[in-house]
Design an enzyme around this catalytic site. Structure first.
Site, PDB file in Angstrom:
ATOM      1  CE1 TYR A  64      -3.454   2.850   0.950  1.00 27.89           C
ATOM      2  CE2 TYR A  64      -1.644   3.628   2.323  1.00 27.89           C
ATOM      3  CZ  TYR A  64      -2.862   3.850   1.705  1.00 27.89           C
ATOM      4  OH  TYR A  64      -3.469   5.068   1.838  1.00 27.89           O
ATOM      5  CD  GLU A 113      -6.062   5.174  -0.185  1.00 28.20           C
ATOM      6  OE1 GLU A 113      -6.188   5.408   1.032  1.00 28.20           O
ATOM      7  OE2 GLU A 113      -6.791   4.371  -0.801  1.00 28.20           O
TER       8      GLU A 113
END
Length: 380
Positions: A101, A189
């Site tokens: 991530y 993201e």
């Protein structure tokens, strides 16, 4: 403002961040053609402005034409958290060995952009933050320096041992920061950023939110906006001089002043209720605002009672009362109303309401408790 995954990845690609080959489709036949063109396996992903697509069945890995047809039939038209799937992204299948991530957002505590990374990619980062907060590493970025190469490498070394991956990640992270700054984003993201079987880093998914206050200088980004029903209400409310945000409760609130609106919602929560909205009619003495505000509140079918809490300063209570009566004449209201007026011309306002046989209370706490009781009685 939010945009879709495919739009986020198009922006990523323009900045040189590696993404999968993919095609946006709106019909079943388009999905079939795209799947054959990209070559199996492919991943078919619902494009809606909400999370939880995977859990809802909106993301499918397909290995042949038959599975592609079946997935397209199931996903197109699917409802995911109130959003109907009208388009899907058909993406080339990628074999990978690990998921990471990586994201950027604004940290109000450090007054800077913060770069967040985690080895636990591919899952909802909110769940990781809740269950394993230590798994998320955060790096504050000095606004004067930006994401300098040394800091980008430091972040990369926190994730990878292989120097080849560190070098790749360093470049991707710097590009991601550039995307964040140049688009006036509030959130960027990549989840997941994968290590492919060939040892390459690639963004399999992307998410971007933008600062609404900066959209005036981001015409290209603004053109991507697809406001939801609630967002359209908020936009229309703003044009009428109202500040409105829909919430999930059953008690509709009409208040003058943002501070009083927050206090009203807190009071409702204190006594065990749930506010249905934040609605500030502002400081003017325009009865039309009350009419517009009432119509806005009643457009939400989850509202079971309306609580009106006015503390008159610039706003005159008698004008609010006149506006309320005018609203009741124009709009058929079948739910109870609780009214508290105090401040400028409250005596005159209360007299107007008394003549109209509308119920009033003296204090904010009394108004909240009565609204909660009425909402519960309504639900029985």
């Amino acid at each position: 403002m939010k945009i879709h995954e495919y739009q986020s990845k198009e922006i990523f690609a323009r900045y040189g961040i590696p993404v999968t080959n993919e095609v946006l489709c709106r019909t079943i036949s388009e999905v079939q053609v795209a799947s054959e063109k990209l070559g199996f396996p492919v991943v078919i992903k619902a494009q809606v402005l909400t999370g939880g697509r995977g859990k809802a069945g909106g993301i499918k890995l397909v290995r042949n034409a038959e599975e592609s047809l079946s997935a397209a039939q199931k996903i197109l038209g699917m409802d995911i958290k109130g959003y109907t799937v009208e388009k899907v992204l058909v993406a080339q299948g990628v074999s990978f060995v690990n998921e990471i991530y990586a994201g950027l957002t604004i940290d109000r505590n450090t007054k800077s952009v913060v770069f967040m990374v985690s080895r636990e990619g591919g899952v909802e980062i909110e769940e990781v933050a809740k269950e394993h907060p230590e798994a998320i590493l955060k790096f504050a970025i000095d606004p004067d320096l930006g994401l300098a190469p040394f800091l980008a490498r430091k972040i990369a070394f926190a994730l990878f041992d292989d120097i080849k991956l560190v070098n790749q990640a360093t470049g991707i992270f710097q590009k991601l920061y550039k995307v964040f700054i140049e688009t006036d984003a509030s959130l960027v993201e990549i989840n997941p950023l994968v290590i492919t079987s060939a040892g390459q880093l690639m963004a399999l998914d992307g998410k971007m939110n933008f600062d609404d206050n900066a959209l005036f200088r981001q015409a290209e980004i603004l053109a991507l906006n697809e406001p939801s029903v609630d967002e359209i209400k908020e936009i229309n409310a703003k044009e009428k001089g109202l500040s409105y945000i829909r919430l999930d409760g059953s008690i509709g609130c009409m208040v003058n002043g943002a501070g009083l609106a927050m206090a009203t919602m807190d009071m409702i929560k204190l006594y065990g209720g749930e506010p249905a909205n934040f609605l500030d009619i502002g400081g003017s003495s325009n009865p039309q605002k009350v009419i517009d505000a009432m119509g806005l509140i009643l457009s939400d079918k989850s509202v079971k009672v309306v609580m009106i809490n006015i503390f008159g300063g610039i706003t005159r209570c008698d004008d609010v009362a006149k506006g309320l009566i005018a609203a009741l004449e124009q709009i058929k209201i079948q739910i109870p109303i609780v009214i508290r007026l105090s401040g400028t011309n409250s005596k005159e306002g209360l007299e107007i309401l008394k003549i109209a046989n509308l119920p009033t209370v003296e204090t904010m706490s009394e108004a909240a408790q009565k609204a909660i009781n009425l909402s519960r009685d309504f639900l029985r």
